[in-house]
Design a protein around this motif. Structure first.
Motif, PDB file in Angstrom:
ATOM      1  N   ASP A 256     149.419 132.156  53.614  1.00  0.00           N
ATOM      2  CA  ASP A 256     149.875 130.784  53.851  1.00  0.00           C
ATOM      3  C   ASP A 256     148.683 129.993  54.361  1.00  0.00           C
ATOM      4  O   ASP A 256     148.274 130.139  55.524  1.00  0.00           O
ATOM      5  N   GLU A 257     148.160 129.109  53.493  1.00  0.00           N
ATOM      6  CA  GLU A 257     146.953 128.355  53.888  1.00  0.00           C
ATOM      7  C   GLU A 257     147.254 127.352  54.981  1.00  0.00           C
ATOM      8  O   GLU A 257     146.354 126.894  55.692  1.00  0.00           O
ATOM      9  N   ALA A 258     148.528 126.994  55.121  1.00  0.00           N
ATOM     10  CA  ALA A 258     148.885 125.987  56.130  1.00  0.00           C
ATOM     11  C   ALA A 258     149.132 126.617  57.504  1.00  0.00           C
ATOM     12  O   ALA A 258     149.421 125.905  58.464  1.00  0.00           O
ATOM     13  N   LEU A 259     149.019 127.924  57.587  1.00  0.00           N
ATOM     14  CA  LEU A 259     149.291 128.600  58.857  1.00  0.00           C
ATOM     15  C   LEU A 259     148.291 128.125  59.915  1.00  0.00           C
ATOM     16  O   LEU A 259     147.077 128.208  59.709  1.00  0.00           O
ATOM     17  N   ALA A 260     148.803 127.617  61.045  1.00  0.00           N
ATOM     18  CA  ALA A 260     147.897 127.115  62.093  1.00  0.00           C
ATOM     19  C   ALA A 260     148.596 127.195  63.444  1.00  0.00           C
ATOM     20  O   ALA A 260     149.800 126.926  63.530  1.00  0.00           O
ATOM     21  N   TRP A 261     147.849 127.558  64.461  1.00  0.00           N
ATOM     22  CA  TRP A 261     148.407 127.619  65.816  1.00  0.00           C
ATOM     23  C   TRP A 261     148.667 126.194  66.308  1.00  0.00           C
ATOM     24  O   TRP A 261     147.807 125.322  66.179  1.00  0.00           O
ATOM     25  N   ASN A 262     149.848 125.986  66.838  1.00  0.00           N
ATOM     26  CA  ASN A 262     150.207 124.661  67.344  1.00  0.00           C
ATOM     27  C   ASN A 262     150.342 124.778  68.861  1.00  0.00           C
ATOM     28  O   ASN A 262     151.317 125.342  69.358  1.00  0.00           O
ATOM     29  N   GLU A 263     149.327 124.255  69.547  1.00  0.00           N
ATOM     30  CA  GLU A 263     149.266 124.407  71.009  1.00  0.00           C
ATOM     31  C   GLU A 263     150.476 123.749  71.668  1.00  0.00           C
ATOM     32  O   GLU A 263     151.061 124.303  72.606  1.00  0.00           O
ATOM     33  N   ASP A 264     150.883 122.585  71.136  1.00  0.00           N
ATOM     34  CA  ASP A 264     151.977 121.842  71.782  1.00  0.00           C
ATOM     35  C   ASP A 264     153.269 122.636  71.792  1.00  0.00           C
ATOM     36  O   ASP A 264     153.975 122.679  72.787  1.00  0.00           O
ATOM     37  N   LYS A 265     153.572 123.259  70.646  1.00  0.00           N
ATOM     38  CA  LYS A 265     154.847 123.998  70.616  1.00  0.00           C
ATOM     39  C   LYS A 265     154.656 125.455  71.050  1.00  0.00           C
ATOM     40  O   LYS A 265     155.629 126.180  71.226  1.00  0.00           O
ATOM     41  N   GLY A 266     153.417 125.866  71.213  1.00  0.00           N
ATOM     42  CA  GLY A 266     153.178 127.253  71.632  1.00  0.00           C
ATOM     43  C   GLY A 266     153.608 128.233  70.553  1.00  0.00           C
ATOM     44  O   GLY A 266     154.107 129.322  70.850  1.00  0.00           O
ATOM     45  N   GLY A 267     153.433 127.836  69.296  1.00  0.00           N
ATOM     46  CA  GLY A 267     153.821 128.713  68.188  1.00  0.00           C
ATOM     47  C   GLY A 267     153.028 128.348  66.948  1.00  0.00           C
ATOM     48  O   GLY A 267     152.220 127.402  66.967  1.00  0.00           O
TER      49      GLY A 267
END
Ligand code: BYC
Length: 325
Positions: A256-267
């Motif tokens: 999944d090229e869009a996979l990215a850590w999202n600090e705001d949601k913690g996920g």
């Protein structure tokens, strides 16, 4: 949406009984088979538990297919035990459904006639040994994510079945992860097989949690009745958050090229599965739907003599007991 569904599923029920029932649910009480329950609650449970039971039984097929080809005696013994556990899970669940007044034969006939579903995931093939690791790691991993909260479901027999199932399911997930770890740390060819298995099983595993919340037909009512404890999207997110670091540890890449850590949601942010594929699989157009149903139909037909024998034995025993009284 909730009000609308209560109206459609429980219109024939007495409002006072309904209110008392909802109060019991809200207070966290378990509902037992002989307790009064709205017809919609009973039907929803039969649908969900029945689908779950069928999934356990059909779920034996993609893995059972590899028992004779396991590469070592140890892996063969582990896989045998796991597949046998799945039959046991089906049994606990059919028994839980039977307490709601539906027989196992009825449920099986509904499966075979296409009126009841089983999990979409089992309509995908297991092409090689790495797929067996991916099934344990991802499919059982997704199953546990869904099933741990179901231990707190409001219907007593379902909740108790889930407690037992979860104990075994966590072993299943570990054996899958261990298998895929050995392959990911093996030769370049083995690592490529592990990556290929992850590529093929990733999105079908995400689909196991059901459609996104906005398209989920039953979630609102099922959550009000505490049949379901979490929404489909909540569980999918938890699964992704748990699985991504496991893949990284193995040196594998989530496809999944869009996979990215999202600090705001913690996920992790991730791409949705292709929902049109999901609905096609549900309609019977997945890669293995026909094979799976043929295998179940054959098992049912081949077992007819045995079921008839058991019934004949039960009738004779009952007649002998009556004669002896
Ligand atoms: N596959 O309103 P929604 C295992 C259907 S086996 C097929 O969100 P709901 C294992 C859904 O039935 C794992 N159909 O539904 C075994 C509904 O259609 P109907 C099995 C799906 O029920 C061996 C429609 O889509 N686990 O662990 O609120 C080896 C709308 O969905 C699927 C369970 O069954 C799907 N993936 O939520 C290894 C867990 N998703 O019925 C492992 C118990 C949705 O109106 N079940 N549909 O015609 C549940 O928790 C819920 O039923 C679901 C769906 C989350 C699956």
């Amino acid at each position: 949406m909730y009000a609308q569904m209560v109206k459609s599923e429980a219109t024939n029920d007495d409002p006072e009984l309904l209110a008392a029932f909802q109060a019991r649910i809200d207070a966290g009480e378990k509902i037992e088979p002989k307790d009064w329950m709205p017809e919609g609650y009973r039907k929803t449970l039969i649908r969900q538990i029945g689908q779950h039971a069928h999934s356990e039984v059909v779920g034996q097929l993609p893995e059972g297919n590899w028992i004779t080809r396991a590469p070592t005696l140890e892996r063969k013994a582990i896989l045998l035990a796991k597949v046998q556990d799945e039959a046991g899970h089906g049994l606990y669940l059919y028994c839980a459904a039977e307490t709601l007044g539906v027989s196992r034969d009825d449920l099986t006939e509904q499966l075979l006639s296409g009126r009841m579903k089983y999990s979409s995931i089992f309509n995908y093939p297991t092409l090689n040994w790495a797929d067996i690791g991916a099934v344990g790691w991802l499919v059982d991993g997704a199953a546990i994510m869904n099933q741990v909260p179901l231990q707190r479901t409001s219907f007593g027999p379902y909740s108790r079945a889930m407690i037992r199932i979860c104990k075994e399911e966590s072993f299943h997930q570990r054996q899958g992860y261990d298998l895929i770890r050995v392959m990911a740390q093996g030769t370049a060819e083995q690592k490529a097989m592990a990556q290929d298995a992850l590529n093929r099983f990733w999105y079908p595993s995400l689909m196991m949690f059901g459609p996104s919340d906005k398209d989920s037909v039953h979630s609102a009512q099922s959550m009000a009745w505490k049949i379901k404890i979490n929404t489909n999207d909540e569980l999918r997110q938890k699964f992704v958050d748990q699985t991504v670091p496991q893949a990284h540890y193995l040196g594998l890449t989530i496809p999944d090229e869009a996979l990215a850590w999202n600090e705001d949601k913690g996920g992790w942010d991730f791409s949705e599965p292709d929902w049109s594929e999901f609905y096609e699989v549900l309609k019977g157009n997945g890669p293995c739907n026909t094979d799976r149903m043929e295998a179940r139909q054959k098992a049912w037909n081949d077992g007819a003599w045995f079921r008839d024998g058991l019934m004949a034995h039960a009738r004779k025993s009952a007649a002998r007991r009556v004669a002896a009284e």
